[in-house]
Motif scaffolding. Structure first.
Motif, mmCIF file in Angstrom:
data_model
loop_
_atom_site.group_PDB
_atom_site.id
_atom_site.type_symbol
_atom_site.label_atom_id
_atom_site.label_comp_id
_atom_site.label_asym_id
_atom_site.label_seq_id
_atom_site.Cartn_x
_atom_site.Cartn_y
_atom_site.Cartn_z
ATOM 1 N N VAL A 1 0.841 -1.203 0.000
ATOM 2 C CA VAL A 1 0.000 0.000 0.000
ATOM 3 C C VAL A 1 0.872 1.247 0.000
ATOM 4 C CG1 VAL A 1 -1.618 1.370 1.360
ATOM 5 C CG2 VAL A 1 -2.005 -1.077 1.082
ATOM 6 N N LEU A 2 1.871 1.263 0.860
ATOM 7 C CA LEU A 2 2.757 2.422 0.959
ATOM 8 C C LEU A 2 3.553 2.629 -0.323
ATOM 9 C CD1 LEU A 2 3.966 1.867 4.625
ATOM 10 C CD2 LEU A 2 2.753 3.887 3.800
ATOM 11 N N GLU A 3 4.044 1.543 -0.904
ATOM 12 C CA GLU A 3 4.823 1.664 -2.138
ATOM 13 C C GLU A 3 3.941 2.135 -3.290
ATOM 14 O OE1 GLU A 3 6.722 -2.118 -2.575
ATOM 15 O OE2 GLU A 3 8.334 -1.612 -1.168
ATOM 16 N N LEU A 4 2.673 1.736 -3.283
ATOM 17 C CA LEU A 4 1.742 2.216 -4.295
ATOM 18 C C LEU A 4 1.501 3.713 -4.135
ATOM 19 C CD1 LEU A 4 -0.277 1.882 -6.588
ATOM 20 C CD2 LEU A 4 -1.950 1.057 -4.915
ATOM 21 N N LYS A 5 1.262 4.155 -2.899
ATOM 22 C CA LYS A 5 1.065 5.581 -2.639
ATOM 23 C C LYS A 5 2.308 6.379 -3.041
ATOM 24 C CE LYS A 5 -2.236 5.179 1.222
ATOM 25 N NZ LYS A 5 -3.243 6.163 0.786
ATOM 26 N N GLN A 6 3.474 5.821 -2.742
ATOM 27 C CA GLN A 6 4.726 6.490 -3.074
ATOM 28 C C GLN A 6 4.894 6.613 -4.591
ATOM 29 O OE1 GLN A 6 8.545 4.389 -2.311
ATOM 30 N NE2 GLN A 6 9.009 6.107 -0.965
ATOM 31 N N ALA A 7 4.615 5.529 -5.307
ATOM 32 C CA ALA A 7 4.749 5.545 -6.764
ATOM 33 C C ALA A 7 3.786 6.529 -7.395
ATOM 34 C CB ALA A 7 4.509 4.137 -7.324
ATOM 35 N N MET A 8 2.580 6.640 -6.832
ATOM 36 C CA MET A 8 1.587 7.575 -7.366
ATOM 37 C C MET A 8 2.053 9.014 -7.213
ATOM 38 S SD MET A 8 -1.793 5.664 -5.898
ATOM 39 C CE MET A 8 -2.923 7.035 -6.182
ATOM 40 N N GLN A 9 2.691 9.319 -6.090
ATOM 41 C CA GLN A 9 3.184 10.679 -5.871
ATOM 42 C C GLN A 9 4.376 10.988 -6.770
ATOM 43 O OE1 GLN A 9 1.969 13.124 -4.073
ATOM 44 N NE2 GLN A 9 0.289 11.965 -3.176
ATOM 45 N N ILE A 10 5.309 10.048 -6.875
ATOM 46 C CA ILE A 10 6.523 10.269 -7.658
ATOM 47 C C ILE A 10 6.211 10.412 -9.139
ATOM 48 C CG2 ILE A 10 8.692 9.176 -8.373
ATOM 49 C CD1 ILE A 10 8.906 8.017 -5.560
ATOM 50 N N SER A 11 5.126 9.764 -9.593
ATOM 51 C CA SER A 11 4.799 9.784 -11.020
ATOM 52 C C SER A 11 4.370 11.167 -11.502
ATOM 53 C CB SER A 11 3.684 8.784 -11.327
ATOM 54 O OG SER A 11 2.448 9.224 -10.797
ATOM 55 N N LEU A 12 4.043 12.057 -10.580
ATOM 56 C CA LEU A 12 3.616 13.405 -10.948
ATOM 57 C C LEU A 12 4.783 14.390 -10.867
ATOM 58 C CD1 LEU A 12 0.211 13.496 -9.063
ATOM 59 C CD2 LEU A 12 0.620 12.959 -11.447
#
Length: 257
Positions: free
Chosen positions: A169-180
């Motif tokens: 869950v945390l890695e998904l949230k992190q990837a979503m933020q970094i992608s922007l």
């Protein structure tokens, strides 16, 4: 806030909630998420699956915007997605599916998370199967308190799987933020801190696995159950109550992000 912004936002959220998108998305995830199990040897295969995902989901994505005469490459859509992602609402959960369409790291994190969800479901099936076997043997004469350690290790495995799911869950949230281009820095810092805590707890629970990994040609449910059974013997005995308290506190912090 402009009417164009609200229109695009409404179209995006309607699309993500539609049966057409959800059926196609869930069907793809069910079939392919098992290949996202942190095995680096699968990286080429994962990239090929990502390209297939883009091809299949782009058809649904394009049809929604073209039916309304909207340009699906409009920069306004990117602004809408960024705004939703950096908000505190539940809409962020839906947008991850759209971000996965254009960013491999988000896609991989999402598929890993979905795979972990199914592993936990396989664990529950494993528990249910064992309970059925115990019921069948209940009338037979039982030797001195058997399976006590096995039962404890089953609970430890459950906690380990829950930690792994939190990590996904945390890695998904992190990837979503970094992608922007303009990520929410405060969220990123919180995610990084919690990831360190979760990874530290997992190091306590994990031992290095030996031997050959399970072949993915097996059926998905059987493969997951076999993998879980293989982990049981390697689990260390721990203070379950204390570990559960630690996990609960971390989970509360994760839910706040």
């Amino acid at each position: 806030m402009s009417s164009d912004y609200l229109t695009v936002k409404e179209v995006i959220l309607q699309m993500l909630a539609s049966p057409t998108w959800q059926n196609q998305y869930n069907s793809f995830v069910d079939e392919y998420c098992i290949y996202f199990d942190d095995d680096e040897e699968n990286s080429i295969q994962q990239n090929n699956i990502f390209k297939q995902f883009q091809t299949e989901m782009a058809v649904v994505y394009d049809s929604f915007f073209s039916s309304l005469g909207l340009d699906n490459s409009d920069e306004l859509q990117i602004q809408v997605i960024k705004q939703i992602l950096n908000s505190d609402g539940e809409e962020e959960i839906d947008v991850q599916q759209l971000l996965a369409l254009g960013d491999f790291q988000v896609f991989k994190a999402e598929m890993s998370y979905q795979n972990k969800r199914r592993e936990i479901a396989a664990y529950q099936q494993l528990v249910d199967d064992e309970e059925e076997e115990e019921d069948d043997e209940e009338e037979q004469e039982v030797e001195q308190n058997p399976l006590a350690e096995q039962a404890q290790k089953m609970l430890i495995l459950k906690i380990k799987l829950e930690y792994e799911q939190l990590q996904e869950v945390l890695e998904l949230k992190q990837a979503m933020q970094i992608s922007l281009d303009t990520p929410n820095q405060k969220k990123l810092e919180l995610i990084s801190q919690l990831l360190e805590v979760v990874q530290a707890r997992l190091q306590i629970l994990e031992k290095e696995e030996e031997g050959m990994q399970q072949k993915q040609q097996m059926t998905q449910d059987n493969d997951r159950k076999a993998k879980l059974l293989a982990q049981l013997n390697d689990l260390p005995l721990i203070d379950l109550q204390k570990e559960q308290e630690i996990f609960t506190k971390i989970q509360i912090d994760v839910d706040k992000i």
